[in-house]
Design an enzyme around this catalytic site. Structure first.
Site, PDB file in Angstrom:
ATOM      1  N   ASP A 122      19.840   0.244  -2.987  1.00 39.96           N
ATOM      2  CA  ASP A 122      18.479  -0.157  -3.233  1.00 39.96           C
ATOM      3  C   ASP A 122      18.401   0.404  -4.772  1.00 39.96           C
ATOM      4  O   ASP A 122      18.789   1.388  -5.035  1.00 39.96           O
ATOM      5  CB  ASP A 122      17.518   0.406  -2.527  1.00 39.96           C
ATOM      6  CG  ASP A 122      16.509  -0.502  -1.798  1.00 39.96           C
ATOM      7  OD1 ASP A 122      15.901  -1.159  -2.610  1.00 39.96           O
ATOM      8  OD2 ASP A 122      16.625  -0.582  -0.661  1.00 39.96           O
ATOM      9  N   ASP A 148      14.331  -3.447  -5.926  1.00 42.33           N
ATOM     10  CA  ASP A 148      13.006  -3.117  -5.144  1.00 42.33           C
ATOM     11  C   ASP A 148      11.879  -3.440  -6.066  1.00 42.33           C
ATOM     12  O   ASP A 148      12.031  -3.024  -7.145  1.00 42.33           O
ATOM     13  CB  ASP A 148      12.949  -1.645  -4.829  1.00 42.33           C
ATOM     14  CG  ASP A 148      11.679  -1.187  -4.024  1.00 42.33           C
ATOM     15  OD1 ASP A 148      11.617  -1.769  -2.972  1.00 42.33           O
ATOM     16  OD2 ASP A 148      10.886  -0.564  -4.721  1.00 42.33           O
ATOM     17  N   GLU A 195      13.843  -8.156  -4.722  1.00 42.07           N
ATOM     18  CA  GLU A 195      12.567  -8.277  -3.879  1.00 42.07           C
ATOM     19  C   GLU A 195      11.543  -8.898  -4.861  1.00 42.07           C
ATOM     20  O   GLU A 195      11.106  -7.895  -5.625  1.00 42.07           O
ATOM     21  CB  GLU A 195      12.245  -6.945  -3.206  1.00 42.07           C
ATOM     22  CG  GLU A 195      11.153  -7.134  -2.202  1.00 42.07           C
ATOM     23  CD  GLU A 195      10.182  -5.823  -2.021  1.00 42.07           C
ATOM     24  OE1 GLU A 195       9.807  -5.730  -1.153  1.00 42.07           O
ATOM     25  OE2 GLU A 195      10.309  -5.019  -2.778  1.00 42.07           O
ATOM     26  N   HIS A 227      13.114  -3.377   6.758  1.00 38.75           N
ATOM     27  CA  HIS A 227      12.343  -2.095   7.172  1.00 38.75           C
ATOM     28  C   HIS A 227      10.998  -2.054   6.778  1.00 38.75           C
ATOM     29  O   HIS A 227      10.233  -1.138   6.803  1.00 38.75           O
ATOM     30  CB  HIS A 227      13.163  -1.036   6.045  1.00 38.75           C
ATOM     31  CG  HIS A 227      12.710  -1.298   4.675  1.00 38.75           C
ATOM     32  ND1 HIS A 227      13.168  -2.518   3.995  1.00 38.75           N
ATOM     33  CD2 HIS A 227      11.989  -0.659   4.024  1.00 38.75           C
ATOM     34  CE1 HIS A 227      12.870  -2.375   2.756  1.00 38.75           C
ATOM     35  NE2 HIS A 227      12.162  -1.064   2.492  1.00 38.75           N
ATOM     36  N   ASP A 228      10.434  -3.368   6.222  1.00 38.23           N
ATOM     37  CA  ASP A 228       8.885  -3.119   6.017  1.00 38.23           C
ATOM     38  C   ASP A 228       8.026  -4.187   6.994  1.00 38.23           C
ATOM     39  O   ASP A 228       6.858  -4.592   6.707  1.00 38.23           O
ATOM     40  CB  ASP A 228       8.711  -3.992   4.599  1.00 38.23           C
ATOM     41  CG  ASP A 228       9.040  -2.941   3.512  1.00 38.23           C
ATOM     42  OD1 ASP A 228       8.984  -1.739   3.901  1.00 38.23           O
ATOM     43  OD2 ASP A 228       9.470  -3.416   2.240  1.00 38.23           O
TER      44      ASP A 228
HETATM   45  O1  TEU Z   1       8.212  -3.064  -1.008  1.00 40.92           O
HETATM   46  C1  TEU Z   1       7.676  -3.698  -1.863  1.00 40.92           C
HETATM   47  C2  TEU Z   1       6.562  -4.753  -1.515  1.00 40.92           C
HETATM   48  O2  TEU Z   1       6.807  -4.968  -0.235  1.00 40.92           O
HETATM   49  C3  TEU Z   1       5.618  -5.344  -2.433  1.00 40.92           C
HETATM   50  O3  TEU Z   1       6.548  -5.721  -3.587  1.00 40.92           O
HETATM   51  C4  TEU Z   1       5.057  -6.630  -1.924  1.00 40.92           C
HETATM   52  O4  TEU Z   1       4.766  -7.053  -2.963  1.00 40.92           O
HETATM   53  C5  TEU Z   1       3.768  -5.794  -1.379  1.00 40.92           C
HETATM   54  O5  TEU Z   1       3.873  -5.135  -0.393  1.00 40.92           O
HETATM   55  C6  TEU Z   1       2.979  -7.207  -0.973  1.00 40.92           C
HETATM   56  O6  TEU Z   1       3.155  -7.970   0.246  1.00 40.92           O
HETATM   57  C7  TEU Z   1       9.281  -2.037  -1.452  1.00 40.92           C
HETATM   58  C8  TEU Z   1      10.018  -1.665  -0.331  1.00 40.92           C
HETATM   59  O7  TEU Z   1      10.478  -2.540   0.539  1.00 40.92           O
HETATM   60  C9  TEU Z   1       9.127  -0.862   0.582  1.00 40.92           C
HETATM   61  O8  TEU Z   1       9.809  -0.168   1.637  1.00 40.92           O
HETATM   62  C10 TEU Z   1       8.455   0.323  -0.326  1.00 40.92           C
HETATM   63  O9  TEU Z   1       7.369   0.841   0.420  1.00 40.92           O
HETATM   64  C11 TEU Z   1       8.043  -0.491  -1.689  1.00 40.92           C
HETATM   65  O10 TEU Z   1       8.714  -1.383  -2.355  1.00 40.92           O
HETATM   66  C12 TEU Z   1       7.573   0.782  -2.803  1.00 40.92           C
HETATM   67  O11 TEU Z   1       8.934   1.121  -3.545  1.00 40.92           O
END
Ligand code: TEU
Ligand code: CA
Length: 534
Positions: free
Chosen positions: A105, A206, A259, A325-326
């Site tokens: 990441d 990320d 992402e 993981h989200d």
């Molecule tokens: O997630 C970021 C993310 O999901 C946002 O970019 C998204 O645009 C937003 O939630 C709207 O849906 C990443 C990681 O995957 C996450 O686990 C972290 O918490 C986050 O970045 C911060 O680094």
């Protein structure tokens, strides 16, 4: 000719299948209840046996762990909780020896507030590192603007010492970096080169679409959907930073998956085609939640079709996924908890045009966790959301249900190994599923799907065309001479095909079937056919 070749990206990754590891919950090697790098090393033979090509490691860098390691205090150090740099190097070597690749990441939208740069930056307005972050004049009651963080709090945190506030699109412990500052950019670029020189194979980028911000006087006009995030989603000027990054990635032969939340399907090809900044992107649109709290299958289908069609037309490339993981577990979010639903879902996404990523435990059919208290959750946005709901008059149970329904904590519970424990400790760092049996027939199906991606150029590189495009529950498509039918519902589905169709043979299926003019697909069923003459 050589020049041309050099300019073109290689497309080897069209064949690859990725596997995402959340190290904290994958395998604990030393009995402290926390997954670690040596645990990943132990499980490499398992990963190899699945057939996956590239492993994506969620952050293992030094971090106070406010946001699952996405709050980094030292980009070039391994957090002691995960092991040492020597462990990391051994892991990398062993991944390579098994013919797999490892991507990390890359979290460069923000750092931890414990990063030495931020510790310095907050000392005074003229500190050397002040401009590594984003500051604006403020008072306790008047923040610079009304922008919101993704975590349900204001995007600014006031600091009385310097009478300014700093900006953060995530938690207040994750101050955003100031990409407009060339000195900051050079530090980041050097760090990226350092990791690539160490021998890693690339990065998952990320929150990369957020690194550029609109001017502070930008007005948010809608609070719906992505409305509130417009001032930091794919904002003009980002292309300069992305071009710099591309040059570094390219010079080092790195494989990169961004992402890219807020990069729309019509713009995504520019990010990922032959001249694009990265190899592939994850879109964040297909998880459409219906009023009952479940994913809407017709919503999923519509988004997937639009992305596939737009990227095919524009020569772009997606990274495909059902879980990460989200979010919650797909067997419960899209499926109905049955292994049949997990299997139909697996087929629906694994053969699309793109590079699929399987999230740890998805191949075992791991379900959501039945959270009983808010303390059992770990993601930073839960607590604030819960407190707000309690204040608004909900009971603890109602608030908990609401917060955890779609919580990302469901995917973060420890891996339930079919033939092994996650840890020898009395208690793992996070609540763990009880009475779970791995769905090994699902694992077998994943193996078969991975093999198809490796062996069939039609699946890795062929064209995609959708059939029954308005059917609410059937996702059906062709990949050149392959025909894929999935019924993503507890209801049967009736399909009619034209008479005099060419002959097809079944390659995979939930039951043995012929392709016939009139077909009834069982609930949560799948069939993969191939033209008999090919
Ligand atoms: O997630 C970021 C993310 O999901 C946002 O970019 C998204 O645009 C937003 O939630 C709207 O849906 C990443 C990681 O995957 C996450 O686990 C972290 O918490 C986050 O970045 C911060 O680094
Ligand atoms: Ca451990």
């Amino acid at each position: 000719m050589t020049l041309e070749r050099e300019k073109m990206k290689t497309t080897e990754f069209h064949k690859w299948v990725g596997y995402q590891i959340y190290p904290k919950s994958f395998k604990d090697s030393n009995g402290d209840g926390i997954g670690d790098l040596r645990g990943v090393i132990e499980k490499l033979p398992y990963l190899k046996s699945l057939g996956v090509d590239v492993l994506w490691l969620n952050p293992v860098y030094a971090s106070p762990q406010v946001d699952g390691g996405y709050d980094i205090s030292d980009f070039c150090a391994i957090d002691p909780m995960f092991g040492t740099m020597a462990d990391f190097k051994e892991l990398l070597e062993k991944v390579h020896a098994l013919g797999m690749k490892l991507i990390m990441d890359l979290v460069v939208n923000h750092t931890s507030d414990q990063h030495p740069w931020f510790i310095e930056a907050q000392k005074s307005r003229d500190n050397k590192y002040r401009d590594y972050y984003l500051w604006a004049d403020a008072t306790e009651d008047a923040l610079p603007n009304n922008w919101r963080s993704f975590f349900g709090i204001p995007a600014w945190t006031y600091q009385a010492a310097t009478k300014q506030a700093y900006f953060h699109v995530f938690a207040s412990q994750q101050p955003d970096l100031n990409w407009k500052n060339p000195a900051l950019r050079e530090e980041i670029y050097a760090m990226i080169r350092w990791w690539l020189t160490l021998g890693i194979d690339g990065f998952r980028l990320d929150a990369i679409s957020h690194i550029q911000k609109a001017p502070w006087d930008f007005k948010i006009t809608s609070l719906k959907g992505n409305g509130p995030w417009q001032p930091f989603m794919n904002v003009a000027g980002i292309e300069h930073y992305l071009s710099d990054l591309r040059a570094i990635f390219e010079a080092n032969g790195a494989f990169t998956v961004g992402e890219a939340s807020g990069v729309t399907s019509d713009k995504a090809s520019a990010w990922t085609d032959d001249d694009g900044y990265m190899d592939a992107i994850f879109e964040l649109e297909h998880r459409v939640i219906a009023p009952n709290g479940h994913a809407s299958i017709s919503g999923y289908k519509k988004v997937i079709m639009r992305w596939q069609q737009d990227l095919q037309a524009g020569g772009g490339w997606n990274a495909l996924y059902l879980e990460n993981h989200d979010g919650p577990r797909s067997i419960d979010l899209y499926g109905d908890g049955t292994v049949a639903s997990a299997k139909a879902l697996a087929v629906s996404f694994m053969l699309l045009r793109g590079t699929p990523f399987i999230y740890q435990g998805q191949e075992l059919g791991m379900p959501n966790f039945p959270f009983q208290t808010i303390e059992e959750t770990t993601a930073p946005e839960n607590q604030a959301a819960y407190e707000k709901l309690i204040l608004s008059g909900l009971t603890e149970k109602e608030a908990l249900d609401k917060v955890t329904k779609n919580s990302r904590d469901h995917s973060r519970t420890p891996m339930k190994w079919p033939d092994d424990t996650f840890t020898t400790a009395d208690r793992p760092w996070m609540v763990e599923l009880q009475d779970f049996t791995a769905k090994l027939e699902l694992t077998e199906l994943y193996r078969a799907l991975i093999a198809l991606r490796h062996d069939e150029p039609a699946i890795s590189d062929g064209a995609i065309d959708f059939l029954f495009t308005t059917h609410p529950q059937v996702l059906a498509y062709t990949r050149d001479d392959f025909l894929i039918l999935t019924n993503l519902s507890t209801k049967k589905a009736h399909l009619s095909f034209p008479p005099n169709m060419v002959k097809y043979k079944q390659v995979l299926g939930s039951t043995r079937r012929q392709l016939t003019e009139n077909m009834t697909l069982d609930a949560w069923s799948y069939h993969v056919f191939q033209r008999a003459d090919s």
